[in-house]
Write a protein that holds these residues in place. Structure first.
Motif, PDB file in Angstrom:
ATOM      1  N   HIS A   2     -31.887 -16.729  30.405  1.00 33.32           N
ATOM      2  CA  HIS A   2     -30.545 -16.277  30.779  1.00 33.32           C
ATOM      3  C   HIS A   2     -30.175 -14.903  30.230  1.00 33.32           C
ATOM      4  CE1 HIS A   2     -29.452 -20.221  32.466  1.00 33.32           C
ATOM      5  NE2 HIS A   2     -30.153 -20.726  31.474  1.00 33.32           N
ATOM      6  N   CYS A   3     -30.894 -14.419  29.228  1.00 30.32           N
ATOM      7  CA  CYS A   3     -30.506 -13.162  28.586  1.00 30.32           C
ATOM      8  C   CYS A   3     -31.654 -12.154  28.536  1.00 30.32           C
ATOM      9  CB  CYS A   3     -30.012 -13.420  27.156  1.00 30.32           C
ATOM     10  SG  CYS A   3     -28.701 -14.637  27.007  1.00 30.32           S
ATOM     11  N   PHE A   4     -32.645 -12.342  29.380  1.00 30.05           N
ATOM     12  CA  PHE A   4     -33.825 -11.469  29.340  1.00 30.05           C
ATOM     13  C   PHE A   4     -33.441  -9.995  29.497  1.00 30.05           C
ATOM     14  CE2 PHE A   4     -37.506  -9.392  31.362  1.00 30.05           C
ATOM     15  CZ  PHE A   4     -38.485  -9.666  30.408  1.00 30.05           C
ATOM     16  N   HIS A   5     -32.468  -9.726  30.342  1.00 34.33           N
ATOM     17  CA  HIS A   5     -32.055  -8.349  30.604  1.00 34.33           C
ATOM     18  C   HIS A   5     -31.381  -7.700  29.398  1.00 34.33           C
ATOM     19  CE1 HIS A   5     -28.547 -10.864  31.319  1.00 34.33           C
ATOM     20  NE2 HIS A   5     -27.777  -9.800  31.244  1.00 34.33           N
ATOM     21  N   LEU A   6     -31.006  -8.525  28.406  1.00 31.68           N
ATOM     22  CA  LEU A   6     -30.336  -7.994  27.224  1.00 31.68           C
ATOM     23  C   LEU A   6     -31.302  -7.732  26.076  1.00 31.68           C
ATOM     24  CD1 LEU A   6     -27.275 -10.446  27.175  1.00 31.68           C
ATOM     25  CD2 LEU A   6     -27.309  -8.093  28.036  1.00 31.68           C
ATOM     26  N   LEU A   7     -32.556  -8.164  26.226  1.00 31.44           N
ATOM     27  CA  LEU A   7     -33.506  -8.123  25.115  1.00 31.44           C
ATOM     28  C   LEU A   7     -34.264  -6.798  25.052  1.00 31.44           C
ATOM     29  CD1 LEU A   7     -35.052 -11.717  25.357  1.00 31.44           C
ATOM     30  CD2 LEU A   7     -33.424 -10.891  23.635  1.00 31.44           C
ATOM     31  N   ASP A   8     -34.476  -6.339  23.812  1.00 29.22           N
ATOM     32  CA  ASP A   8     -35.326  -5.182  23.557  1.00 29.22           C
ATOM     33  C   ASP A   8     -36.628  -5.592  22.882  1.00 29.22           C
ATOM     34  OD1 ASP A   8     -33.395  -3.413  24.552  1.00 29.22           O
ATOM     35  OD2 ASP A   8     -32.355  -3.399  22.619  1.00 29.22           O
ATOM     36  N   ALA A   9     -36.775  -6.869  22.605  1.00 32.49           N
ATOM     37  CA  ALA A   9     -37.973  -7.383  21.925  1.00 32.49           C
ATOM     38  C   ALA A   9     -38.068  -8.872  22.194  1.00 32.49           C
ATOM     39  CB  ALA A   9     -37.884  -7.119  20.419  1.00 32.49           C
ATOM     40  N   PRO A  10     -39.250  -9.451  22.004  1.00 26.74           N
ATOM     41  CA  PRO A  10     -39.358 -10.907  22.147  1.00 26.74           C
ATOM     42  C   PRO A  10     -38.496 -11.628  21.116  1.00 26.74           C
ATOM     43  CG  PRO A  10     -41.524  -9.872  22.018  1.00 26.74           C
ATOM     44  CD  PRO A  10     -40.529  -8.827  21.644  1.00 26.74           C
TER      45      PRO A  10
END
Length: 657
Positions: free
Chosen positions: A612-620
Motif C-alpha cells: 500500500h505504500c510502495f510509492h512512498l518508500l526510498d528503501a526496502p
C-alpha cells in the motif's frame, strides 16, 4: 423398564410423549432430505432422544442449556421454530447464525441455549461461568451442559468439574454415554467401570441413569436441578444409551457388532415409553397414529417453508462489521496527573475499573490474598471481596471458558495469566470460543486476558516469550500492548470497558523500570489508535512495548539522526492510517519488535507497507527482531537473543540505501 411417574399427571405424561416423538420424526425427515441432497450433513440422535428431551423438560425455561450436535430434542423441546432450524441446517442467512455456522453450532439467547464448538470439551467451562453468574446473583438457577463419553477424556472435562467442585457451582454435567466417540469404543476410552465413578474424585454427587428411560432421565435431572440450584453444588449424571446410527451419516456403523445394534434396538426409548403409556391407558394405538400423523403434517409444513430459497446479497462490509460488538466511545482523562510506575498504573486502572463496573470479576492464579505473581492485585481482596477477586486452580482453559460464561450472563471478567507463556494451555478457548462467538451468533465475549510478557529479566524459555503474534492472526480478538504508564492505565480501562475479547500484553521488564505522568481519575485510551512518539525526517521506526524504549534510547545516543517513532499500542486492529503517515514522513522504515523474526508482526506490517505504500518508500522495509530461538536464560545469551542487539546494524543498513 420401570417408569416413575411421581408428581406427573396423565396430561403431562402425554405431553412428554409428544416431546419425545417429535425429534425422532424430524430426524427421519432430515435423513430423507440428506439423501435428496437438500441438507449437507446430519448428526443423528436416533435412540438417544430420551436424554435430550427428558433433561430439557426437567430444566426451567429460563435456565441455560449447552447441548451437543446430537441433541435435537433440546432445541425442539425448547420450542425453537422448525422452519428456522431448517434454514440454519441449510446455511441460509435467515437461520440462527446468518449462514455462518452449520447444524447445532449456534446459540440463541431467547431460548437460553449456548451453541457448541466442534472441540466439545470447552463448553463445559462456559457452563461453569454461567453457573457462577447464577451463584453471584443468588437467583437459585442451575445450568445444564452435555458431553459425550469421548469428551470426558479431554482436559477440559477435568478442569471444568474441578472448578465447579472447588467453587460450589450449580452445574449439571450430563454425560451421554452412547458407547462410541466416533468409532472408538468405551473399552479404549477409559478404564473405570463407569464414568459416574469420576464424581467421587471431585467430591461431588454423581448418579447413573438409564438414558433410554424418559421418565428416569426427567426425574433424575429434575432432582439434580433442585439440588444444584438450592445448594449451589454441581452434579454429574451418566446416562447410558446407544447411538443407532453413525457419528454422522457418512460414517456408517460397520464397526458396531450387529448383535449390539439388535440389543439396543429392543430398548428403543420411544417404543418403551409407548408401551408404558399403552399399559397405563394414557395412549391407545389410534391415539398414537393420530399424534404421529399430526406431527408429521407439522413437519411437512415447516419443511415446505424452510426449504424455500432465501437469497441474500453477500456483503463484505457486513461480514467484517460483525466480527466485533460495538465498543464504547473513549472516556477522556480530566483532572490532575501523578507520576506513577508502569505497574502502579495497571493496578490503578484495574482498581478503578472494578469501581466503574460492579459486575467485573477478576480470576487468576494467586491473585487474591497473595496479590498475584507481580502483586498487581494486592489489596483487591480486602476491597472487593472473594466473590469478585477469585483465586483459580491451575486450569487456564476452563477459567477462560468460565469468563465467556460470565459474559453470556452480562458480567465482565479479567483473567490474569501468571505469565503470558501459560496462555497456550487456554489457546483453544481464546481462538475458537472467545474470538468467533460474536460472528457466529451475535453473543459477545466481554473478557480481558492480562498477559505479563517479554524477556530481559532472566526468566528463561517458559517465562519470557513474546507470543502476541499467535493472536494477531485471529479475527474477533483485540490485542493491546502499551509501552508507558499513561497508556497502560488508559488502554486497560478501555479493554475492560470494551465488550469484545482483549488480550492485554504488559511487559514485565517495564513494570518497575518505567515511570510517567498518569491521570488520577478513571479514563480510557482508544483501542486501535497508534501514538506518534516523535517526528523525524531520516528514518521511521514502527514498534511497540519494549521496542519503544529501545528506539528512544537509540535516538538519544544518535542525535545526528532525525527519527520518526510510531508506537502502535494496539496490534489488532492495526492503525493503518498512522502507519501510512509514518512511512510518508521519511520513506525509510524499520519495524522493530521483541518477538522472534519469522512470523512476527513485523512481517505483516512490512507486507502491508510494501503493498500500500510502495510509492512512498526510498528503501526496502527492514525488520529488526529477536533471534529465531527460544528465550535463553543466561544474561549474555539473552542480550544476544533480543532485537536490541541488532538495532544499530539494521538502522545503519537502512541508512545506506
Amino acid at each position: 423398564m420401570h417408569f416413575d411417574s411421581s408428581n406427573l399427571s396423565r396430561e403431562q405424561q402425554l405431553s412428554f410423549y409428544h416431546s419425545l416423538v417429535f425429534p425422532r420424526l424430524v430426524e427421519e425427515k432430515m435423513l430423507l432430505l440428506l439423501r435428496q441432497g437438500k441438507i449437507s450433513k446430519w448428526f443423528s440422535g436416533i435412540g438417544q432422544e430420551a436424554i435430550a428431551v427428558g433433561a430439557t423438560l426437567a430444566m426451567h425455561t429460563d435456565e441455560w442449556i449447552l447441548p451437543l450436535h446430537r441433541n435435537l430434542g433440546v432445541f425442539t423441546t425448547r420450542n425453537m421454530p422448525l422452519e428456522k432450524l431448517l434454514l440454519q441446517w441449510q446455511g441460509q442467512v435467515p437461520g440462527y447464525s446468518k449462514g455462518r455456522e452449520r447444524s447445532f453450532h449456534f446459540g440463541d439467547r431467547a431460548h437460553q441455549i449456548c451453541g457448541m464448538i466442534s472441540h466439545l470439551g470447552p463448553q463445559l467451562g462456559i457452563a461453569d461461568g454461567i453457573a457462577l453468574a447464577h451463584k453471584l446473583r443468588k437467583d437459585n438457577r442451575a445450568t445444564l451442559v452435555f458431553t459425550g463419553e469421548g469428551g470426558t477424556s479431554e482436559g477440559d472435562f477435568h478442569e471444568a468439574l474441578n472448578i465447579a467442585a472447588v467453587w460450589d457451582l450449580p452445574v449439571i454435567f450430563l454425560i451421554e454415554n452412547n458407547g462410541y466417540a466416533l468409532s472408538t469404543p468405551v473399552s479404549e476410552q477409559y478404564r473405570c467401570a463407569s464414568l459416574v465413578e469420576k464424581a467421587a474424585g471431585y467430591g461431588i454427587e454423581g448418579v447413573q441413569v438409564d438414558g433410554n428411560n424418559l421418565l428416569e432421565v426427567y426425574q433424575t435431572v429434575r432432582s439434580a436441578r433442585m439440588y444444584a440450584a438450592s445448594h449451589n453444588k454441581p452434579v454429574l449424571i451418566e446416562a447410558l444409551t446407544f447411538r443407532m446410527r453413525g457419528h454422522e451419516e457418512a460414517s456408517g456403523t460397520k464397526y458396531v457388532p450387529p448383535e449390539l445394534l439388535e440389543a439396543w434396538a429392543a430398548k428403543d426409548p420411544i417404543a418403551q415409553y409407548e408401551a408404558y403409556l399403552l399399559e397405563e391407558g394414557i395412549l391407545s394405538d389410534e391415539r398414537i397414529h393420530d399424534i404421529k400423523h399430526a406431527l408429521k403434517a407439522q413437519i411437512e409444513e415447516a419443511v415446505a417453508a424452510g426449504l424455500q430459497p432465501h437469497p441474500a446479497p453477500v456483503s463484505t462490509a457486513q461480514e467484517l462489521s460483525d466480527i466485533y460488538a460495538p465498543a464504547p466511545a473513549p472516556h477522556y482523562p480530566i483532572g490532575t496527573s501523578t507520576e506513577k510506575r508502569f505497574i502502579d498504573a495497571i493496578a490503578e486502572g484495574l482498581r478503578q475499573s472494578m469501581e466503574e463496573f460492579p459486575l467485573l470479576i477478576l480470576m487468576g492464579q494467586d491473585i487474591a490474598g497473595y496479590g498475584g505473581a507481580f502483586k498487581i492485585t494486592e489489596g483487591f481482596l480486602e476491597q472487593f471481596g472473594p466473590e469478585r477477586v477469585r483465586n483459580t486452580p491451575l486450569c487456564e482453559s476452563a477459567i477462560i471458558g468460565a469468563a465467556l460464561g460470565l459474559s453470556i450472563q452480562g458480567f465482565k471478567s479479567m483473567v490474569e495469566m501468571q505469565f503470558a507463556d501459560f496462555v497456550s494451555c487456554g489457546f483453544n478457548q481464546i481462538v475458537n470460543n472467545l474470538a468467533k462467538i460474536h460472528y457466529r451468533w451475535g453473543q459477545n465475549a466481554d473478557v480481558v486476558i492480562r498477559m505479563p510478557t517479554g524477556a530481559g529479566v532472566g526468566a528463561g524459555p517458559f517465562h519470557s516469550q513474546s507470543n502476541e503474534a499467535w493472536f494477531t492472526h485471529v479475527p474477533g480478538l483485540k490485542v493491546v500492548y502499551p509501552s508507558n504508564p499513561e497508556d497502560a492505565k488508559g488502554l486497560l480501562c478501555a479493554a475492560i470497558a470494551d465488550p469484545n475479547p482483549v488480550l492485554f500484553f504488559e511487559h514485565k521488564a517495564l513494570y518497575r523500570s518505567i515511570s510517567g505522568l498518569v491521570p488520577d481519575e478513571y479514563y480510557t485510551t482508544e483501542i486501535g489508535k497508534a501514538r506518534l512518539v516523535q517526528s523525524g525526517d531520516d528514518i521511521t521506526i514502527i514498534t511497540y512495548g519494549s521496542g519503544v524504549h529501545w528506539a528512544m534510547e537509540y535516538t538519544a545516543s544518535h542525535q545526528h539522526l532525525s527519527i520518526c517513532l510510531l508506537d502502535l499500542r494496539t496490534l489488532l486492529p492495526l492503525d493503518y492510517t498512522a502507519i501510512q503517515q509514518a512511512v510518508a514522513a521519511t520513506g525509510r522504515v524499520l519495524v522493530l519488535h521483541e518477538d522472534t523474526l519469522t512470523g512476527g508482526l513485523g512481517a505483516e506490517i512490512s507486507a502491508w507497507i510494501g503493498q500500500h505504500c510502495f510509492h512512498l518508500l526510498d528503501a526496502p522495509v527492514i525488520r529488526c527482531a529477536s533471534l529465531d530461538t527460544p528465550v535463553p536464560f543466561a544474561t549474555e545469551l539473552e542480550k544476544n537473543f533480543l532485537a536490541k542487539a541488532r538495532l544499530d546494524a539494521d538502522i545503519q543498513q537502512l541508512m545506506q540505501w
